[in-house]
Design a protein around this motif. Structure first.
Motif, PDB file in Angstrom:
ATOM      1  N   GLU A   2     -25.700 -16.578 -35.384  1.00 37.10           N
ATOM      2  CA  GLU A   2     -25.800 -16.474 -33.933  1.00 37.10           C
ATOM      3  C   GLU A   2     -26.105 -15.029 -33.544  1.00 37.10           C
ATOM      4  O   GLU A   2     -25.478 -14.098 -34.052  1.00 37.10           O
ATOM      5  CB  GLU A   2     -24.499 -16.915 -33.269  1.00 37.10           C
ATOM      6  N   ASN A  17     -30.536 -22.226 -31.830  1.00 37.30           N
ATOM      7  CA  ASN A  17     -29.172 -22.715 -31.632  1.00 37.30           C
ATOM      8  C   ASN A  17     -29.128 -24.232 -31.585  1.00 37.30           C
ATOM      9  O   ASN A  17     -28.148 -24.852 -32.008  1.00 37.30           O
ATOM     10  CB  ASN A  17     -28.583 -22.137 -30.342  1.00 37.30           C
ATOM     11  N   ASN A  18     -30.196 -24.839 -31.067  1.00 37.17           N
ATOM     12  CA  ASN A  18     -30.294 -26.299 -31.004  1.00 37.17           C
ATOM     13  C   ASN A  18     -30.877 -26.901 -32.281  1.00 37.17           C
ATOM     14  O   ASN A  18     -31.073 -28.106 -32.370  1.00 37.17           O
ATOM     15  CB  ASN A  18     -31.157 -26.726 -29.815  1.00 37.17           C
ATOM     16  N   ARG A  19     -31.162 -26.017 -33.265  1.00 35.90           N
ATOM     17  CA  ARG A  19     -31.766 -26.436 -34.530  1.00 35.90           C
ATOM     18  C   ARG A  19     -33.105 -27.140 -34.301  1.00 35.90           C
ATOM     19  O   ARG A  19     -33.499 -28.028 -35.065  1.00 35.90           O
ATOM     20  CB  ARG A  19     -30.819 -27.350 -35.333  1.00 35.90           C
ATOM     21  N   ASP A  20     -33.800 -26.724 -33.241  1.00 29.71           N
ATOM     22  CA  ASP A  20     -35.138 -27.250 -32.953  1.00 29.71           C
ATOM     23  C   ASP A  20     -36.149 -26.332 -33.632  1.00 29.71           C
ATOM     24  O   ASP A  20     -36.830 -25.530 -32.991  1.00 29.71           O
ATOM     25  CB  ASP A  20     -35.369 -27.300 -31.441  1.00 29.71           C
ATOM     26  N   SER A  53     -40.016 -26.274 -32.585  1.00 25.88           N
ATOM     27  CA  SER A  53     -40.358 -25.470 -31.415  1.00 25.88           C
ATOM     28  C   SER A  53     -40.273 -23.978 -31.715  1.00 25.88           C
ATOM     29  O   SER A  53     -41.059 -23.177 -31.193  1.00 25.88           O
ATOM     30  CB  SER A  53     -39.423 -25.818 -30.245  1.00 25.88           C
ATOM     31  N   THR A  76     -34.157 -18.158 -29.276  1.00 28.64           N
ATOM     32  CA  THR A  76     -32.752 -18.298 -29.646  1.00 28.64           C
ATOM     33  C   THR A  76     -32.210 -19.660 -29.265  1.00 28.64           C
ATOM     34  O   THR A  76     -31.449 -20.285 -30.015  1.00 28.64           O
ATOM     35  CB  THR A  76     -31.913 -17.195 -28.969  1.00 28.64           C
ATOM     36  N   LEU A  77     -32.611 -20.154 -28.096  1.00 32.56           N
ATOM     37  CA  LEU A  77     -32.192 -21.487 -27.662  1.00 32.56           C
ATOM     38  C   LEU A  77     -32.657 -22.549 -28.645  1.00 32.56           C
ATOM     39  O   LEU A  77     -31.886 -23.439 -29.040  1.00 32.56           O
ATOM     40  CB  LEU A  77     -32.746 -21.783 -26.264  1.00 32.56           C
ATOM     41  N   HIS A  78     -33.912 -22.464 -29.076  1.00 35.69           N
ATOM     42  CA  HIS A  78     -34.428 -23.428 -30.048  1.00 35.69           C
ATOM     43  C   HIS A  78     -33.645 -23.366 -31.352  1.00 35.69           C
ATOM     44  O   HIS A  78     -33.316 -24.398 -31.951  1.00 35.69           O
ATOM     45  CB  HIS A  78     -35.916 -23.154 -30.330  1.00 35.69           C
TER      46      HIS A  78
END
Length: 205
Positions: free
Chosen positions: A92, A53-56, A59, A49-51
């Motif tokens: 989200e 949200n950061n549009r990474d 990863s 989820t972090l990736h």
């Protein structure tokens, strides 16, 4: 007037399925194994989820079962994410709820497990997508509404809220590594899924 063609709509739905669908898990008696698996699932889900949200997206691909790339390359999948967000899609995960985990099936050096989860999520549509908002609402309701406790569209700001969305996936790990990769299976027919997961495994999950 700019319209959303059907292939683009399919890409949107596929993207959303991927966005909602990842996590990870694995050990001696069944209760301890389930607890350990659930802990690992939550940990990897938070990282995924972090990736996102950061549009990474690069990863985020580390959490996807590699066999899926035989149907869509990693580069194509990343482009699908990029196009969806650039075109006016926001997404989200608000809450990640219950997890139900099957027994592990071992086959040819790999461990397989079926996971069912429930999540609450938020989506917002803007930009060119608004020209076909009614079509999008219909497709979203068919794809997500039927598997959610509630799925509500707010016309004032073009947002969608889903609660209790049920997602089924299969997790795969090389035996003994607990390095799990995932594939959401609700949108795959049996023929396509058998190209990714061995039939012998599917019959036991």
């Amino acid at each position: 007037c700019i319209s959303i063609k059907q292939p683009t709509m399919k890409k949107i739905l596929f993207t959303l399925a991927l966005l909602i669908s990842f996590n990870s898990f694995g050990q001696s008696n069944a209760i301890l194994q389930s607890e350990f698996i659930e802990k690992e699932l939550k940990k990897d889900f938070d990282l995924y989820t972090l990736h996102m949200n950061n549009r990474d997206f690069e990863s985020a691909m580390d959490f996807i079962i590699p066999e899926l790339f035989s149907l869509m390359t990693k580069e194509q999948m990343i482009k699908t994410f990029e196009d969806a967000f650039a075109g006016g899609l926001e997404m989200e995960i608000l809450n990640y709820n219950d997890i139900s985990i099957s027994e592990v099936v071992k086959f040819e050096g790999k461990d397989y497990c079926k996971v069912q989860s429930s999540s609450d999520f938020y989506m917002k549509i803007s930009g060119n997508y608004l020209t076909n908002i009614e079509t999008i609402k219909t497709n979203f309701d068919l794809s997500f509404g039927k598997r959610s406790d509630s799925f509500v569209y707010n016309e004032s700001d073009n947002t969608f809220y889903g609660k209790g969305f049920i997602e089924n996936r299969i997790a795969v790990s090389v035996s003994g590594t607990n390095d799990w990769k995932f594939i959401a299976i609700d949108n795959f027919d049996e023929t396509v899924l058998a190209m990714i997961i061995p039939e012998q495994v599917l019959n036991k999950l």
